[in-house]
Write an enzyme that holds these catalytic residues in place. Structure first.
Site, PDB file in Angstrom:
ATOM      1  N   ASP A  99       0.855  -1.194   0.000  1.00 15.47           N
ATOM      2  CA  ASP A  99       0.000   0.000   0.000  1.00 15.47           C
ATOM      3  C   ASP A  99       0.888   1.240   0.000  1.00 15.47           C
ATOM      4  O   ASP A  99       2.088   1.152   0.279  1.00 15.47           O
ATOM      5  CB  ASP A  99      -0.945  -0.008   1.219  1.00 15.47           C
ATOM      6  CG  ASP A  99      -2.229   0.780   0.951  1.00 15.47           C
ATOM      7  OD1 ASP A  99      -2.340   1.429  -0.102  1.00 15.47           O
ATOM      8  OD2 ASP A  99      -3.132   0.733   1.809  1.00 15.47           O
ATOM      9  N   ASP A 100       0.273   2.381  -0.323  1.00 11.06           N
ATOM     10  CA  ASP A 100       1.064   3.618  -0.343  1.00 11.06           C
ATOM     11  C   ASP A 100       1.456   4.044   1.061  1.00 11.06           C
ATOM     12  O   ASP A 100       2.565   4.493   1.302  1.00 11.06           O
ATOM     13  CB  ASP A 100       0.339   4.750  -1.109  1.00 11.06           C
ATOM     14  CG  ASP A 100      -1.108   4.958  -0.669  1.00 11.06           C
ATOM     15  OD1 ASP A 100      -1.591   4.228   0.223  1.00 11.06           O
ATOM     16  OD2 ASP A 100      -1.758   5.857  -1.230  1.00 11.06           O
ATOM     17  N   ASP A 103      -1.914   4.729   7.954  1.00 17.96           N
ATOM     18  CA  ASP A 103      -2.197   5.926   8.765  1.00 17.96           C
ATOM     19  C   ASP A 103      -2.697   5.470  10.135  1.00 17.96           C
ATOM     20  O   ASP A 103      -1.902   5.263  11.063  1.00 17.96           O
ATOM     21  CB  ASP A 103      -3.207   6.800   8.010  1.00 17.96           C
ATOM     22  CG  ASP A 103      -3.464   8.142   8.662  1.00 17.96           C
ATOM     23  OD1 ASP A 103      -3.478   8.200   9.908  1.00 17.96           O
ATOM     24  OD2 ASP A 103      -3.657   9.150   7.962  1.00 17.96           O
TER      25      ASP A 103
HETATM   26  O1  LIG Z   1      -4.282   3.332   7.804  1.00 17.67           O
HETATM   27  P1  LIG Z   1      -5.576   3.917   7.346  1.00 17.67           P
HETATM   28  O2  LIG Z   1      -6.113   4.939   8.330  1.00 17.67           O
HETATM   29  O3  LIG Z   1      -6.592   2.892   6.979  1.00 17.67           O
HETATM   30  O4  LIG Z   1      -5.273   4.785   6.041  1.00 17.67           O
HETATM   31  C1  LIG Z   1      -4.480   4.326   4.984  1.00 17.67           C
HETATM   32  C2  LIG Z   1      -5.305   4.030   3.754  1.00 17.67           C
HETATM   33  O5  LIG Z   1      -6.031   5.211   3.357  1.00 17.67           O
HETATM   34  C3  LIG Z   1      -5.794   5.495   1.985  1.00 17.67           C
HETATM   35  O6  LIG Z   1      -6.716   4.826   1.151  1.00 17.67           O
HETATM   36  P2  LIG Z   1      -8.181   5.429   0.831  1.00 17.67           P
HETATM   37  O7  LIG Z   1      -9.189   4.803   1.746  1.00 17.67           O
HETATM   38  O8  LIG Z   1      -8.135   6.922   0.857  1.00 17.67           O
HETATM   39  O9  LIG Z   1      -8.522   4.908  -0.604  1.00 17.67           O
HETATM   40  P3  LIG Z   1      -7.661   5.047  -1.955  1.00 17.67           P
HETATM   41  O10 LIG Z   1      -6.454   4.160  -1.778  1.00 17.67           O
HETATM   42  O11 LIG Z   1      -8.574   4.549  -3.008  1.00 17.67           O
HETATM   43  O12 LIG Z   1      -7.284   6.488  -2.121  1.00 17.67           O
HETATM   44  C4  LIG Z   1      -4.406   4.939   1.740  1.00 17.67           C
HETATM   45  O13 LIG Z   1      -4.222   4.627   0.362  1.00 17.67           O
HETATM   46  C5  LIG Z   1      -4.384   3.688   2.588  1.00 17.67           C
HETATM   47  O14 LIG Z   1      -4.912   2.587   1.886  1.00 17.67           O
HETATM   48  O1  HPA Z   2      -1.860  11.231   4.788  1.00 19.14           O
HETATM   49  C1  HPA Z   2      -2.581  10.700   3.904  1.00 19.14           C
HETATM   50  N1  HPA Z   2      -2.460  11.045   2.587  1.00 19.14           N
HETATM   51  C2  HPA Z   2      -3.209  10.500   1.604  1.00 19.14           C
HETATM   52  N2  HPA Z   2      -4.126   9.559   1.836  1.00 19.14           N
HETATM   53  C3  HPA Z   2      -4.288   9.161   3.110  1.00 19.14           C
HETATM   54  N3  HPA Z   2      -5.129   8.234   3.617  1.00 19.14           N
HETATM   55  C4  HPA Z   2      -4.931   8.199   4.941  1.00 19.14           C
HETATM   56  N4  HPA Z   2      -3.985   9.065   5.324  1.00 19.14           N
HETATM   57  C5  HPA Z   2      -3.550   9.689   4.180  1.00 19.14           C
HETATM   58 MG   LIG Z   3      -5.801   3.169  -0.044  1.00 20.73          MG
END
Ligand SMILES: O=P(O)(O)OC[C@H]1O[C@H](OP(=O)(O)OP(=O)(O)O)[C@H](O)[C@@H]1O
Ligand code: HPA
Ligand SMILES: [Mg+2]
Length: 165
Positions: A99-100, A103
């Protein structure tokens, strides 16, 4: 939960590529993996870079949505891991989840339950979720919002002095 974020950490494409490559280098030193599960959408870009660097050709997705803009909403699994990849994992294959960032750790917790033996890697990590990740590259503070290059555009920036240029 993450609003308001006091600090921002904007990441360019170049920086993201370097950090994802650094993640691949670190993972290469840990062992070999048979397949990648990318957590869409944010995990798609680092997963592609890691797959290229480590020559992993089996790349699966699990789609999880946890945020609307910068606000955490209820966690939703929009696409499950396919049966053939779950079978691979049951038969002892080494699976790498990418994952990117992590959080609060909510997304990581849900995906880890799907693949208990997998190695979980992210490019960035915040303190609340750090313990759920096996490998990451850069940690930022909990009150920092990371802006990824796919969410950014080139725009005018006011001078630090506050005046006009
Ligand atoms: O540790 P957490 O609090 O769960 O946050 C982290 C997750 O939040 C974001 O995804 P998002 O739900 O925004 O979806 P996306 O990847 O489609 O942008 C990010 O890409 C992680 O997958
Ligand atoms: O810091 C952040 N950046 C982008 N996406 C996210 N989703 C959870 N935390 C983050
Ligand atoms: Mg995500």
């Amino acid at each position: 939960m993450n609003n308001p974020n006091e600090k921002s950490f904007p990441v360019s494409w170049d920086q993201f590529h370097r950090d994802s490559r650094a993640l691949a280098w670190r993972l290469a030193g840990i062992g070999s993996f048979d397949a990648i599960v990318a957590i869409a959408r944010g995990g798609l870009v680092p997963a592609a870079i890691v797959a290229r660097e480590l020559n992993i050709r089996t790349v699966e997705t699990v789609a999880v949505k946890s945020y609307d803009h910068q606000s955490q909403s209820g966690i939703k699994v929009l696409k499950e891991i396919s049966a053939p990849v779950l079978d691979l994992a049951r038969n002892g294959a080494k699976i790498l989840i990418v994952d990117d960032l992590v959080d609060t750790g909510s997304t990581a917790r849900v995906v880890r339950e799907m693949l208990p033996g997998a190695h979980f890697a992210t490019v960035y990590a915040k303190p609340k979720g750090r313990e759920l990740v096996d490998t990451f590259i850069t940690e930022v503070s909990q009150d920092t919002w990371i802006f990824f290059p796919w969410d950014l555009d080139v725009a005018y920036a006011a001078p630090i002095s506050g005046g006009t240029d």
